[in-house]
Write a protein that holds these residues in place. Structure first.
Motif, PDB file in Angstrom:
ATOM      1  N   VAL A 122       0.836  -1.205   0.000  1.00 60.56           N
ATOM      2  CA  VAL A 122       0.000   0.000   0.000  1.00 60.56           C
ATOM      3  C   VAL A 122       0.867   1.249   0.000  1.00 60.56           C
ATOM      4  N   LYS A 123       1.907   1.243   0.806  1.00 62.27           N
ATOM      5  CA  LYS A 123       2.806   2.402   0.872  1.00 62.27           C
ATOM      6  C   LYS A 123       3.438   2.671  -0.487  1.00 62.27           C
ATOM      7  N   ARG A 124       3.792   1.609  -1.178  1.00 70.18           N
ATOM      8  CA  ARG A 124       4.436   1.770  -2.484  1.00 70.18           C
ATOM      9  C   ARG A 124       3.452   2.249  -3.548  1.00 70.18           C
ATOM     10  N   ALA A 125       2.217   1.773  -3.487  1.00 70.00           N
ATOM     11  CA  ALA A 125       1.250   2.090  -4.536  1.00 70.00           C
ATOM     12  C   ALA A 125       0.512   3.406  -4.323  1.00 70.00           C
ATOM     13  N   MET A 126       0.241   3.761  -3.062  1.00 68.03           N
ATOM     14  CA  MET A 126      -0.590   4.946  -2.824  1.00 68.03           C
ATOM     15  C   MET A 126      -0.111   5.831  -1.690  1.00 68.03           C
ATOM     16  N   GLY A 127       1.035   5.502  -1.096  1.00 69.16           N
ATOM     17  CA  GLY A 127       1.557   6.355  -0.038  1.00 69.16           C
ATOM     18  C   GLY A 127       0.621   6.423   1.156  1.00 69.16           C
ATOM     19  N   ALA A 128       0.460   7.609   1.721  1.00 67.35           N
ATOM     20  CA  ALA A 128      -0.322   7.788   2.939  1.00 67.35           C
ATOM     21  C   ALA A 128      -1.749   8.255   2.670  1.00 67.35           C
ATOM     22  N   LYS A 129      -2.244   8.055   1.438  1.00 72.36           N
ATOM     23  CA  LYS A 129      -3.636   8.416   1.147  1.00 72.36           C
ATOM     24  C   LYS A 129      -4.579   7.552   1.987  1.00 72.36           C
ATOM     25  N   PRO A 130      -5.794   8.046   2.284  1.00 73.06           N
ATOM     26  CA  PRO A 130      -6.769   7.233   3.022  1.00 73.06           C
ATOM     27  C   PRO A 130      -7.105   5.958   2.261  1.00 73.06           C
ATOM     28  N   GLY A 131      -7.413   4.893   2.997  1.00 73.75           N
ATOM     29  CA  GLY A 131      -7.776   3.632   2.362  1.00 73.75           C
ATOM     30  C   GLY A 131      -9.129   3.700   1.690  1.00 73.75           C
ATOM     31  N   THR A 132      -9.355   2.807   0.694  1.00 71.51           N
ATOM     32  CA  THR A 132     -10.629   2.811  -0.025  1.00 71.51           C
ATOM     33  C   THR A 132     -11.796   2.446   0.884  1.00 71.51           C
ATOM     34  N   GLY A 133     -11.531   1.702   1.962  1.00 66.17           N
ATOM     35  CA  GLY A 133     -12.602   1.313   2.870  1.00 66.17           C
ATOM     36  C   GLY A 133     -12.898   2.337   3.937  1.00 66.17           C
ATOM     37  N   GLY A 134     -12.248   3.512   3.835  1.00 61.32           N
ATOM     38  CA  GLY A 134     -12.502   4.571   4.805  1.00 61.32           C
ATOM     39  C   GLY A 134     -11.545   4.573   5.969  1.00 61.32           C
ATOM     40  N   SER A 135     -10.554   3.666   5.962  1.00 60.87           N
ATOM     41  CA  SER A 135      -9.584   3.621   7.053  1.00 60.87           C
ATOM     42  C   SER A 135      -8.526   4.698   6.838  1.00 60.87           C
ATOM     43  N   SER A 136      -7.624   4.805   7.810  1.00 61.62           N
ATOM     44  CA  SER A 136      -6.531   5.755   7.699  1.00 61.62           C
ATOM     45  C   SER A 136      -5.389   5.228   6.837  1.00 61.62           C
ATOM     46  N   GLY A 137      -5.599   4.084   6.182  1.00 61.33           N
ATOM     47  CA  GLY A 137      -4.596   3.552   5.275  1.00 61.33           C
ATOM     48  C   GLY A 137      -3.359   3.053   5.994  1.00 61.33           C
ATOM     49  N   LEU A 138      -2.235   3.726   5.759  1.00 62.95           N
ATOM     50  CA  LEU A 138      -0.959   3.279   6.327  1.00 62.95           C
ATOM     51  C   LEU A 138      -0.995   3.210   7.840  1.00 62.95           C
ATOM     52  N   GLU A 139      -1.623   4.179   8.472  1.00 63.93           N
ATOM     53  CA  GLU A 139      -1.663   4.195   9.937  1.00 63.93           C
ATOM     54  C   GLU A 139      -2.340   2.945  10.479  1.00 63.93           C
TER      55      GLU A 139
END
Length: 286
Positions: free
Chosen positions: A248-265
């Motif tokens: 995920v970090k490689r493909a989209m960095g720190a953007k929010p996740g598609t499911g509404g999560s904080s993504g990387l965090e």
């Protein structure tokens, strides 16, 4: 010269060692297709964009879902074996499960070259879809003791899926079964870990760590082998989570996740949370 003598013919397949090759008559190829449902399998990829990388994204997702299902089968069999005091059988199932886990972790390689631009072109087509919505993966989390009623409520529109998850939520996890086995074998596992509200997330306990410490003190026997098999399983879970984080970090960095999560965090917190925690902390406190 016969009328069809000019037609090129494929040579008969030669087999190693001079033996006859596979039989090519009859409907054997059709039987293979029917058994593995290959035609159905290969019809399940429906890209929503013109981005070529989307096919890899879809196939990787589908492969992971199949592997989730196979790992669940192994872990449930291991749990049931522990409940039946069949420790050798449980260890065997866990070992088989780690082989599948290795394939699962390696499957992230299929997305290793996905660039940010490629993922951006795919992402809009995903809408709100996310790996958080994988009920097969949720079953695995529940088997690990990572229980969450909130994760079940999201499946209210699919009653059969929700019913299965509710059963899994209310059942002892794989780790719970291991602790109950230790209790039956005379180790001082606290009562609140032998019988508890199985719908709650497992929380570590110092007495459980002490019980596992006693198992490790012997450095032999089937309970020691069980502990190591559980740790092998836990380590691969962490590897999976970390590879997910890095993909995920490689493909989209720190953007929010598609499911509404904080993504990387969110993913980083998950990767840092140990599965079967006392099997890890005893190594520090021994």
């Amino acid at each position: 010269m016969t009328p069809d003598s000019h037609v090129s013919r494929d040579p008969e397949p030669a087999a190693a060692g001079g033996r006859e090759g596979p039989a090519l008559d009859g409907d054997r190829a059709g039987e293979y297709l029917r058994y593995a449902r290959v035609d159905t399998l290969l019809s399940l990829q429906h890209p929503r964009t013109s981005e070529p990388a989307e096919v890899s994204f879809i196939i990787t997702t589908q492969v992971m879902e199949l592997l989730f299902t196979l790992i669940r089968q192994r872990w449930e069999a291991a749990r049931d074996a522990l409940d039946a005091d069949e420790v050798a059988g449980a260890i065997a199932e866990l070992r088989r499960g780690t082989q599948v886990q290795d394939v699962l972790v390696a499957s992230w390689e299929l997305l290793a070259t996905l660039t940010p631009a490629e993922f951006t072109r795919i992402r809009e087509s995903l809408g709100d879809a996310s790996g958080f919505h994988s009920f097969a993966y949720r079953h695995l989390e529940f088997l690990l003791g990572e229980k969450s009623a909130a994760m079940v409520r999201q499946f209210r529109s699919t009653p059969e899926v929700r019913a299965g998850l509710e059963r899994a939520l209310a059942a002892p996890s794989l780790y719970d079964a291991a602790l109950r086995l230790l209790h039956r074998r005379g180790f001082a596992v606290p009562p609140e870990r032998v019988e508890r509200d199985w719908t709650r997330r497992y929380e570590p306990h110092t007495e459980v760590e002490r019980a596992w410490g006693e198992v490790y003190a012997g450095e032999r026997g089937e309970l020691f082998e069980l502990a190591e098999a559980l740790l092998d399983t836990a380590e691969r879970v962490t590897r999976w989570r970390h590879r997910h984080l890095m993909a995920v970090k490689r493909a989209m960095g720190a953007k929010p996740g598609t499911g509404g999560s904080s993504g990387l965090e969110w993913l980083r917190a998950s990767a840092e949370r140990d599965v079967f925690p006392e099997l890890w902390t005893l190594r520090t406190n021994a």
